[in-house]
Design an enzyme around this catalytic site. Sequence first.
Site, PDB file in Angstrom:
ATOM      1  N   GLU A 161      20.095  22.356  42.073  1.00 47.62           N
ATOM      2  CA  GLU A 161      19.171  21.401  41.458  1.00 47.62           C
ATOM      3  C   GLU A 161      19.743  20.781  40.179  1.00 47.62           C
ATOM      4  O   GLU A 161      19.026  20.597  39.186  1.00 47.62           O
ATOM      5  CB  GLU A 161      17.823  22.082  41.161  1.00 47.62           C
ATOM      6  CG  GLU A 161      17.130  22.570  42.419  1.00 47.62           C
ATOM      7  CD  GLU A 161      15.851  23.335  42.150  1.00 47.62           C
ATOM      8  OE1 GLU A 161      14.867  23.059  42.842  1.00 47.62           O
ATOM      9  OE2 GLU A 161      15.836  24.196  41.253  1.00 47.62           O
ATOM     10  N   GLU A 235      15.032  23.732  50.622  1.00 47.36           N
ATOM     11  CA  GLU A 235      13.897  24.560  50.227  1.00 47.36           C
ATOM     12  C   GLU A 235      12.621  23.878  50.680  1.00 47.36           C
ATOM     13  O   GLU A 235      12.191  22.890  50.078  1.00 47.36           O
ATOM     14  CB  GLU A 235      13.863  24.779  48.708  1.00 47.36           C
ATOM     15  CG  GLU A 235      14.995  25.640  48.176  1.00 47.36           C
ATOM     16  CD  GLU A 235      14.847  25.933  46.684  1.00 47.36           C
ATOM     17  OE1 GLU A 235      13.774  25.618  46.115  1.00 47.36           O
ATOM     18  OE2 GLU A 235      15.797  26.479  46.093  1.00 47.36           O
TER      19      GLU A 235
END
Length: 584
Positions: A161, A235
């Site tokens: 991320e 995710e």
Amino acid sequence: MCQREGLRADSSHFTLDGVPIRIQGGSIHYFRVPRSYWRDRLLKLKACGLNTLATYVPWNLHEPMKGVYRFEEHLDLEEYIRLAAELDLWVILRPGPYICAELDLGGLPSWLLRDKNMKLRTTYPGFTAAVNSYFDKLIPRVTPLQFSRGGPIIAMQVENEYGSYAKDEQYLTFIKEALLSRGVTELLLTSDNRAGLKCGGVEGVLQAINLQKLSYGAMQYLADMQPQKPLLVMEYWCGWFDVWGKPHHVFSAQDMIAEVKELLDRGISFNLYMFHGGSSFGFTNGAVDLGSYRPQVNSYDYDAPLTESGDYTTKYNLLRDVLGNYQNRELLQLPAVQGRKVYEPVVLSQHMSLWESIRCTDMPFRSNDPVNMENLPVNYNSGQSYGYTLYETTIYRGGALNSRNHVRDKALVFIDKHFIGILDYRTQEIAVPHSERERILGLLVENCGRVNFGPVLDEQRKGLVGDITLNHTPLKRFTMYSLELTPNFINRGNLTVTGQPSDTFVKMPGWSKGAVFVNGQNLGRHWSIGPQNTLYLPASWLKSGDNQVVVFEEHRAGEQMQFAENPQHCKTIDVSRQPFCTIA
């Protein structure tokens, strides 16, 4: 043996060894599950119809002190990956070095913060040197387990991320090259939420997305960014984490299944985060600070298809039905569920005060100014990572004691060993009773968890991080005690187990805040503000006969420790009915 062709992303679908595949994965973190339960949890993942295991690799647990590495017992990553291979599961490895994962400092070791100029997640030389040393130990352990070399690892993730951080344009290239130069040959990918995709990519690496709902056009946005590439939701958030003092989060099974069906209908590969969350045992939890600091609870149940203790849920059963129908094949028989037991309450009869327990610590450290935990000369000069630090100094008057917001995160304040108040983010000044005689001021400062996500990672030093004042005058000449596992009071008891031990949940009615240890294993914090009202105690941490129980209590000790068959929470809240979250 001919070398196999690894995972390819050269068209609108993945291929593995030249055969089109769809990744249907689930995240289970080995470091959050007792080793004795690894096989059980992976078998349940396989029996649900999933084909891929995803796991983070926590740097802070594998190198808890600088140059000291741990890859044994519950941190035996190689054995975990080999077990996945034995069960015919592919593996997506997410080695960081930053992983978020609701772990303290996002999985980065706190000793990095001993450098006052440290710039985490950048090409700052102090950080890259530490990453290189760590990767020199980690990566050679996993490269022999790559798919092209006969192992189950089909992909590795470059950092995590980074588009939501994006402080250094050269950083992702550095991490990519750090992997490639150490022999990583499998597919590389990045993972970001939609907002982070723009700044989270690096040349030659597949971009994947993190999300909970498909109704915002995120998948089309990703497809437009990299045409003729397979789509992967790295995710898919099928639940959410909890923080102390707020409701327990749930995400409805029906809403989750509707999203999974759409992913399947559209031919999109996905990984369920979490499939089984487990527990952030001990003091390893992280914290959130997006304007207000809130530490996370020890339970990482995540409202996942498998509960914290490995039980099946409605989500699991519905998901298994859906995946079985899409695959048009009979799935593995469901493994049995572990039994649990409600043990008799434990009366804690032995008591030791904070002041007595200080005698059991290392030699105190003295300094004119307060020193933050990370820079204390303990743990072979790697500093203090977790727990509490006691700061003492002499005062000769009363008045206004002001923290100047330098307490990280919470301080119990004592005068001559008598409690007078609390300093924290909200309360930054308390009154010290007046007296002209010499008195000892003590501050027991707790690290409640370092922030694991967001722009303030570099600011996560704990303890006293600057001056505190009495009547506007900075206090000096401190004596400091490192209490990594010791809060205010220690209470001991004995749990007797007859026959084979079983899983159970510990509950602490009448207690205020502290930590629970059983046979030396730190289960985590108990805190009356909730939402977590129980702590998971695995059977593998118990033994037949007598088991030592130690409770550390800061404020108010109850009469006994009790047990429950199932976890208990305060108020719950459905995240599917809340504004969309962007933290992962």
